[in-house]
Design an enzyme around this catalytic site. Structure first.
Site, PDB file in Angstrom:
ATOM      1  N   ASP A 256       1.019  -1.274  -0.021  1.00 11.19           N
ATOM      2  CA  ASP A 256      -0.201  -0.122  -0.056  1.00 11.19           C
ATOM      3  C   ASP A 256       0.952   1.068   0.014  1.00 11.19           C
ATOM      4  O   ASP A 256       0.731   2.374  -0.922  1.00 11.19           O
ATOM      5  CB  ASP A 256      -0.855  -0.067   1.175  1.00 11.19           C
ATOM      6  CG  ASP A 256      -1.831  -1.137   1.200  1.00 11.19           C
ATOM      7  OD1 ASP A 256      -2.239  -1.762   0.365  1.00 11.19           O
ATOM      8  OD2 ASP A 256      -2.165  -1.727   2.478  1.00 11.19           O
ATOM      9  N   GLY A 291       3.403  -2.158  12.034  1.00  4.86           N
ATOM     10  CA  GLY A 291       2.210  -1.299  11.637  1.00  4.86           C
ATOM     11  C   GLY A 291       2.038  -0.958  10.414  1.00  4.86           C
ATOM     12  O   GLY A 291       3.155  -0.708   9.611  1.00  4.86           O
TER      13      GLY A 291
END
Ligand code: RIB
Length: 309
Positions: A256, A291
């Protein structure tokens, strides 16, 4: 110039484990954290942190899980066209093992209700320079957005993740397709059912990108630590942008980050090879941190990193 991202937003529930459990097995986590995530949310954050003006079309619940996502989007400076829906906010159960491998299970929740496009959403898409899409929200909405963008002259980037069968009408509206090796192989087999599916090596990636570029004007095939291959229709050759060697601690959201940084770079200059180098550096930075959203770098970090790698 501006970018619109339409896609998912999840609260990621991340369990650190020594090794990912086998079916039927229970393991004890060595750590736990929750982070903003979701492919759309990660990508819109990556666009914003890489320096472009960006708007997010998404759906969140009215529950407490939405709060950290909204806070994170505001902090990143993202303009939002976010619907609040009477469904749970999307969540993702993620395990990350000691070698940075992960597994992800998504409960779509409100993301599955991102259905139909409002006048405000359509006009944001029509006025943008770029529309960035993934496949964690309902396919009819992705298709409507892509078609509307195409008709308005907005450049359409599709990250076909998670991969699913793609209708030809969607591919017809896409200007740039971004897929990893696995997604590229499945998509090529969908487009040519007579083809034999084989594990994709970096050497074979250019050939596979060549197969896919028959269906869309440009393809980027990402290869994890090996970088990415860029192939544009009308060009006889593919460009291999090598990966940057780093020690990965968590690869969640690296794809992403790549997509968002790439579109931010394209929003500044149309050089696809150079944008891919910028995106490769952004992804290499992101895998060094834990994360999804917390790992996404700022534009200055990316340019500094490129200067030294
Ligand atoms: O691409 C990574 C993302 O996939 C995670 O943030 C998770 O939410 C899932 O959508």
């Amino acid at each position: 110039m501006s970018v619109v991202v339409l896609g998912s937003a999840n609260l990621d529930l991340v369990y650190a484990v020594d090794r990912i459990p086998s079916p039927g097995e229970t393991v004890l986590a060595t750590g736990f954290a929750s982070y903003p995530g979701g492919k759309g949310n990660n990508q819109v954050t990556a666009v914003a942190r890489a320096g472009a003006d960006v708007t997010f079309i998404a759906a969140l619940g009215t529950d407490a899980a939405a709060d950290p996502l909204l806070t994170s989007l505001r902090t990143a400076g993202v303009h939002d066209l976010i619907r609040r829906i009477d469904e749970p906010t999307g969540t993702a159960l993620i395990t990350v093992d000691a070698s940075a491998e992960n597994t992800i299970v998504v409960n779509s929740g409100a993301n599955a209700q991102l259905i139909g496009l409002t006048d405000a959403e359509l006009s944001a898409i029509g006025e943008a320079s770029f529309l960035l899409l993934q496949l964690e929200t309902p396919l009819p909405t992705v298709l409507d957005a892509a078609r509307h963008a195409k008709a308005a002259g907005t450049y359409v980037v599709l990250n076909a993740a998670p991969i699913r069968t793609l209708p030809q009408e969607l591919l017809d509206a896409v200007d740039l397709l971004i897929v990893n090796e696995h997604e590229a192989d499945l998509l090529a087999s969908q487009l040519d059912p007579t083809r034999t599916s084989v594990p994709v090596t970096a050497d074979e990636a250019a050939r596979l990108a060549g197969e896919l570029v028959r269906s869309v004007p440009a393809v980027i095939l990402t290869l994890g630590p090996e970088g990415a291959v860029v192939r544009e229709r009308g060009s006889d050759t593919a460009t291999h942008v090598p990966g940057i060697r780093v020690t990965a601690v968590d690869t969640t959201g690296a794809g992403d980050t790549f997509c968002g940084a790439l579109v931010a770079a394209l929003d500044r200059s149309p050089d696809l090879d150079d944008a891919t180098r910028f995106a490769t550096a952004a992804a290499a930075l992101s895998v060094q941190r834990a994360g999804a959203v917390p790992s996404i770098p700022l534009e200055k970090e990316i340019t500094d990193f490129r200067a030294t790698h």
